[in-house]
Write an enzyme that holds these catalytic residues in place. Sequence first.
Site, PDB file in Angstrom:
ATOM      1  N   GLY A  16       0.785  -1.226   0.000  1.00 17.90           N
ATOM      2  CA  GLY A  16       0.000   0.000   0.000  1.00 17.90           C
ATOM      3  C   GLY A  16       0.817   1.277   0.000  1.00 17.90           C
ATOM      4  O   GLY A  16       1.824   1.412  -0.702  1.00 17.90           O
ATOM      5  N   TYR A 148     -11.292   3.922  14.993  1.00 17.71           N
ATOM      6  CA  TYR A 148     -10.308   4.299  13.974  1.00 17.71           C
ATOM      7  C   TYR A 148     -10.182   5.811  13.879  1.00 17.71           C
ATOM      8  O   TYR A 148      -9.071   6.357  13.860  1.00 17.71           O
ATOM      9  CB  TYR A 148     -10.726   3.715  12.630  1.00 17.71           C
ATOM     10  CG  TYR A 148      -9.815   4.093  11.486  1.00 17.71           C
ATOM     11  CD1 TYR A 148      -8.523   3.567  11.403  1.00 17.71           C
ATOM     12  CD2 TYR A 148     -10.234   4.974  10.491  1.00 17.71           C
ATOM     13  CE1 TYR A 148      -7.681   3.913  10.356  1.00 17.71           C
ATOM     14  CE2 TYR A 148      -9.399   5.323   9.438  1.00 17.71           C
ATOM     15  CZ  TYR A 148      -8.119   4.792   9.375  1.00 17.71           C
ATOM     16  OH  TYR A 148      -7.284   5.140   8.353  1.00 17.71           O
TER      17      TYR A 148
END
Length: 245
Positions: A16, A148
């Site tokens: 990523g 998150y």
Amino acid sequence: MDLKNKIAIVTGGNSGIGFATARELILQEATVIITGRRKEAIDKAAQEIGAIPFVADQANVRDISKLSKSIQKQFGKVDILFINAGITGDPSLIENAVEENFDAVMDINFKGAYFTLSKFIPLLNEEASVVFLSSNTAAMRNPQSSVYQASKAALNSIAKTAAAELASRKIRVNTVSPGPTRTNVLNHFYGEDTANSIWDNLANNIPLKKIGTPEDVAKLVVYLSNGDASFITGSDFVIDGGMTL
């Protein structure tokens, strides 16, 4: 950009955004150490781009200490620290929160990132660059993403405090906050065709009508890591195609 002979650390560098950033730093002739939890994955990624692999779990403070000691022994000082590793965790309403999920997200995204910075501060050269990977969700309030979002908001706060603490050494600390970024994560869960459909639908909700790429983020991190950005610190850079407008 002149990053030749600069020593760079990229946590979570085997895939990523971390992988794309490590590759871009190497293209700029920096020496790059990438970390990850799985030896096979980190070794493969390092071999592909010419990085130096180091197996370390950012959620484990002992691993972070081992990493910093090893880097100090082998390289002495560090010029670029990209604290990238992180997880999204499981979606859940606050009323249905599970302690294990909370701990997993906070251990890597918040605690791990905090102590990575802490352990590496003595190794940072004067005028070094530190970049945290945050998220545009740090300023959003999406249901089922409270843990998150909180972990990334905490990073933004840490970065500003660190920027103030390290300014006397001309060390710059910034955050980059991507929106949706096209990686292979969805492919693993849904398959390529379904993942592409999800990305296309998501792009329709973004003013620029496109999804970001790891390379988009990587180029900004690299810019913030070189002398051209010597007057930038304590800032957050949102890269989301206008999603948070």
